[in-house]
Design a protein around this motif. Sequence first.
Motif, PDB file in Angstrom:
ATOM      1  N   TRP A  57     -18.806 141.143 -35.761  1.00 55.04           N
ATOM      2  CA  TRP A  57     -19.494 142.350 -36.241  1.00 55.04           C
ATOM      3  C   TRP A  57     -20.481 142.071 -37.366  1.00 55.04           C
ATOM      4  CZ3 TRP A  57     -18.421 143.077 -41.361  1.00 55.04           C
ATOM      5  CH2 TRP A  57     -17.181 142.644 -41.856  1.00 55.04           C
ATOM      6  N   GLN A  58     -20.279 140.959 -38.084  1.00 55.61           N
ATOM      7  CA  GLN A  58     -21.175 140.654 -39.194  1.00 55.61           C
ATOM      8  C   GLN A  58     -22.388 139.848 -38.749  1.00 55.61           C
ATOM      9  OE1 GLN A  58     -20.009 139.545 -43.582  1.00 55.61           O
ATOM     10  NE2 GLN A  58     -20.017 137.644 -42.385  1.00 55.61           N
ATOM     11  N   GLY A  59     -22.229 139.122 -37.629  1.00 57.14           N
ATOM     12  CA  GLY A  59     -23.338 138.312 -37.127  1.00 57.14           C
ATOM     13  C   GLY A  59     -23.330 136.894 -37.642  1.00 57.14           C
ATOM     14  N   LYS A  60     -22.901 136.679 -38.856  1.00 58.56           N
ATOM     15  CA  LYS A  60     -22.840 135.349 -39.441  1.00 58.56           C
ATOM     16  C   LYS A  60     -21.386 134.993 -39.724  1.00 58.56           C
ATOM     17  CE  LYS A  60     -24.713 132.473 -43.156  1.00 58.56           C
ATOM     18  NZ  LYS A  60     -25.595 132.440 -44.357  1.00 58.56           N
ATOM     19  N   ARG A  61     -21.008 133.805 -39.315  1.00 57.47           N
ATOM     20  CA  ARG A  61     -19.612 133.391 -39.456  1.00 57.47           C
ATOM     21  C   ARG A  61     -19.323 132.913 -40.873  1.00 57.47           C
ATOM     22  NH1 ARG A  61     -15.830 129.174 -38.558  1.00 57.47           N
ATOM     23  NH2 ARG A  61     -14.132 129.799 -37.146  1.00 57.47           N
ATOM     24  N   PRO A  62     -18.233 133.403 -41.493  1.00 65.46           N
ATOM     25  CA  PRO A  62     -17.845 132.915 -42.821  1.00 65.46           C
ATOM     26  C   PRO A  62     -17.417 131.454 -42.756  1.00 65.46           C
ATOM     27  CG  PRO A  62     -16.754 134.999 -42.292  1.00 65.46           C
ATOM     28  CD  PRO A  62     -17.367 134.501 -41.032  1.00 65.46           C
ATOM     29  N   SER A  63     -17.596 130.733 -43.851  1.00 67.37           N
ATOM     30  CA  SER A  63     -17.074 129.373 -43.965  1.00 67.37           C
ATOM     31  C   SER A  63     -15.558 129.437 -44.089  1.00 67.37           C
ATOM     32  CB  SER A  63     -17.662 128.673 -45.192  1.00 67.37           C
ATOM     33  OG  SER A  63     -19.069 128.645 -45.130  1.00 67.37           O
ATOM     34  N   VAL A  64     -14.886 128.341 -43.760  1.00 66.40           N
ATOM     35  CA  VAL A  64     -13.427 128.291 -43.784  1.00 66.40           C
ATOM     36  C   VAL A  64     -12.960 127.232 -44.776  1.00 66.40           C
ATOM     37  CG1 VAL A  64     -11.370 127.673 -42.434  1.00 66.40           C
ATOM     38  CG2 VAL A  64     -13.105 129.197 -41.466  1.00 66.40           C
ATOM     39  N   TYR A  65     -11.977 127.602 -45.599  1.00 67.57           N
ATOM     40  CA  TYR A  65     -11.391 126.673 -46.571  1.00 67.57           C
ATOM     41  C   TYR A  65      -9.873 126.779 -46.521  1.00 67.57           C
ATOM     42  CZ  TYR A  65     -16.121 126.618 -48.476  1.00 67.57           C
ATOM     43  OH  TYR A  65     -17.490 126.498 -48.625  1.00 67.57           O
ATOM     44  N   ARG A  66      -9.214 125.709 -46.941  1.00 72.98           N
ATOM     45  CA  ARG A  66      -7.749 125.700 -46.938  1.00 72.98           C
ATOM     46  C   ARG A  66      -7.158 125.981 -48.320  1.00 72.98           C
ATOM     47  NH1 ARG A  66      -4.898 120.939 -43.814  1.00 72.98           N
ATOM     48  NH2 ARG A  66      -3.175 122.353 -44.336  1.00 72.98           N
ATOM     49  N   ASP A  67      -7.970 125.955 -49.364  1.00 72.87           N
ATOM     50  CA  ASP A  67      -7.451 126.239 -50.701  1.00 72.87           C
ATOM     51  C   ASP A  67      -8.544 126.867 -51.564  1.00 72.87           C
ATOM     52  OD1 ASP A  67      -8.710 123.953 -52.493  1.00 72.87           O
ATOM     53  OD2 ASP A  67      -8.004 122.991 -50.649  1.00 72.87           O
ATOM     54  N   THR A  68      -8.088 127.569 -52.590  1.00 72.84           N
ATOM     55  CA  THR A  68      -8.998 128.307 -53.460  1.00 72.84           C
ATOM     56  C   THR A  68      -9.891 127.393 -54.274  1.00 72.84           C
ATOM     57  OG1 THR A  68      -7.332 130.059 -53.604  1.00 72.84           O
ATOM     58  CG2 THR A  68      -9.101 130.092 -55.233  1.00 72.84           C
ATOM     59  N   SER A  69      -9.355 126.266 -54.713  1.00 72.36           N
ATOM     60  CA  SER A  69     -10.149 125.339 -55.529  1.00 72.36           C
ATOM     61  C   SER A  69     -11.374 124.852 -54.774  1.00 72.36           C
ATOM     62  CB  SER A  69      -9.289 124.155 -55.966  1.00 72.36           C
ATOM     63  OG  SER A  69      -8.226 124.592 -56.791  1.00 72.36           O
ATOM     64  N   SER A  70     -11.189 124.483 -53.509  1.00 76.99           N
ATOM     65  CA  SER A  70     -12.327 124.028 -52.692  1.00 76.99           C
ATOM     66  C   SER A  70     -13.345 125.136 -52.521  1.00 76.99           C
ATOM     67  CB  SER A  70     -11.837 123.550 -51.323  1.00 76.99           C
ATOM     68  OG  SER A  70     -10.965 122.446 -51.453  1.00 76.99           O
ATOM     69  N   LEU A  71     -12.858 126.357 -52.322  1.00 80.76           N
ATOM     70  CA  LEU A  71     -13.757 127.505 -52.193  1.00 80.76           C
ATOM     71  C   LEU A  71     -14.644 127.645 -53.421  1.00 80.76           C
ATOM     72  CD1 LEU A  71     -14.566 130.399 -51.027  1.00 80.76           C
ATOM     73  CD2 LEU A  71     -12.716 131.236 -52.506  1.00 80.76           C
ATOM     74  N   LEU A  72     -14.039 127.632 -54.603  1.00 77.77           N
ATOM     75  CA  LEU A  72     -14.786 127.882 -55.828  1.00 77.77           C
ATOM     76  C   LEU A  72     -15.769 126.763 -56.154  1.00 77.77           C
ATOM     77  CD1 LEU A  72     -11.897 129.372 -57.993  1.00 77.77           C
ATOM     78  CD2 LEU A  72     -13.736 130.614 -56.842  1.00 77.77           C
ATOM     79  N   VAL A  73     -15.458 125.551 -55.729  1.00 79.22           N
ATOM     80  CA  VAL A  73     -16.347 124.421 -55.980  1.00 79.22           C
ATOM     81  C   VAL A  73     -17.528 124.432 -55.021  1.00 79.22           C
ATOM     82  CG1 VAL A  73     -16.541 121.905 -55.868  1.00 79.22           C
ATOM     83  CG2 VAL A  73     -14.586 122.956 -57.021  1.00 79.22           C
ATOM     84  N   GLN A  74     -17.270 124.748 -53.757  1.00 75.32           N
ATOM     85  CA  GLN A  74     -18.279 124.568 -52.716  1.00 75.32           C
ATOM     86  C   GLN A  74     -19.055 125.834 -52.359  1.00 75.32           C
ATOM     87  OE1 GLN A  74     -16.894 122.156 -49.336  1.00 75.32           O
ATOM     88  NE2 GLN A  74     -15.053 121.652 -50.524  1.00 75.32           N
ATOM     89  N   GLU A  75     -18.456 127.005 -52.545  1.00 78.66           N
ATOM     90  CA  GLU A  75     -19.101 128.236 -52.090  1.00 78.66           C
ATOM     91  C   GLU A  75     -19.673 128.990 -53.291  1.00 78.66           C
ATOM     92  OE1 GLU A  75     -20.605 129.918 -49.037  1.00 78.66           O
ATOM     93  OE2 GLU A  75     -18.856 128.686 -48.537  1.00 78.66           O
TER      94      GLU A  75
END
Length: 253
Positions: A57-75
């Motif tokens: 429904w959004q058209g663009k696929r969200p990125s996927v991460y396995r932990d919060t630390s990686s999310l905050l560093v990379q996204e």
Amino acid sequence: MEEIGIALIGCGGMMGAHADRGFRQLWEKGFRSFRIVACVDEREESAQRLADNIEKWQGKRPSVYRDTSSLLVQEKSVQGVDISVPHHVHHTIALTCLSEGKDVLIEKPLAITLRAGRQMIEEAERRGVILSVAENYRREWSQRAINWALRRGMIGEPKKIYWLDIYERRRPWGWRDLKEFGGGGWLLDGGVHFADLMRYHLGEVDSVFGVIAVQEPRRFSEGASEPDLIASIEDVAHALLDFASGFRGSGRR
């Protein structure tokens, strides 16, 4: 309007409801000032599955991460996070995000201890960001109608409120059956809804007297003759609440 980048942390069943019955419906009604940019779960398959559904429904696929630390560093596009994880890690994940200046929406209950909850509130205030609990009962049309009628004196002046709730659960419920993971169990998990409704309709509580107990800790799988789990959470509570406005309330579960 600036687009807000949102990350979803904890991609189980409840977050599926947030995505489908919350974010998707906003998007389809034309409210598109946000974008789901990431899905985070230690079970990668859960995050991948939710990302697939959001892409539809959004058209663009969200990125996927396995932990919060990686999310905050990379996204770097993340401005806010929606957190739906087991109760005992609410405060650790929220504090990590708040300390990075992210706005936080978190599933109820806020935390399993008062100390952890206060730490979250204080960190949000220190960073100047939003900390919000996903408490939805007071937003139901029926509750808003009750509140509207009360405020206008249409059903008289309330003097007392009684809440009696019976919820029988004898089957295992995973981490929710254990105090170290679920905190106060269903008394906290579901009881927060009704405590919030009392505050919504009658104002803030001045004092509380309560008694809790574990009456039936055994949990049986379907067809089992012997329990396969002994719950450590409370399953009975009686509370007497005095409201600052002079009302008195009684709750039993």
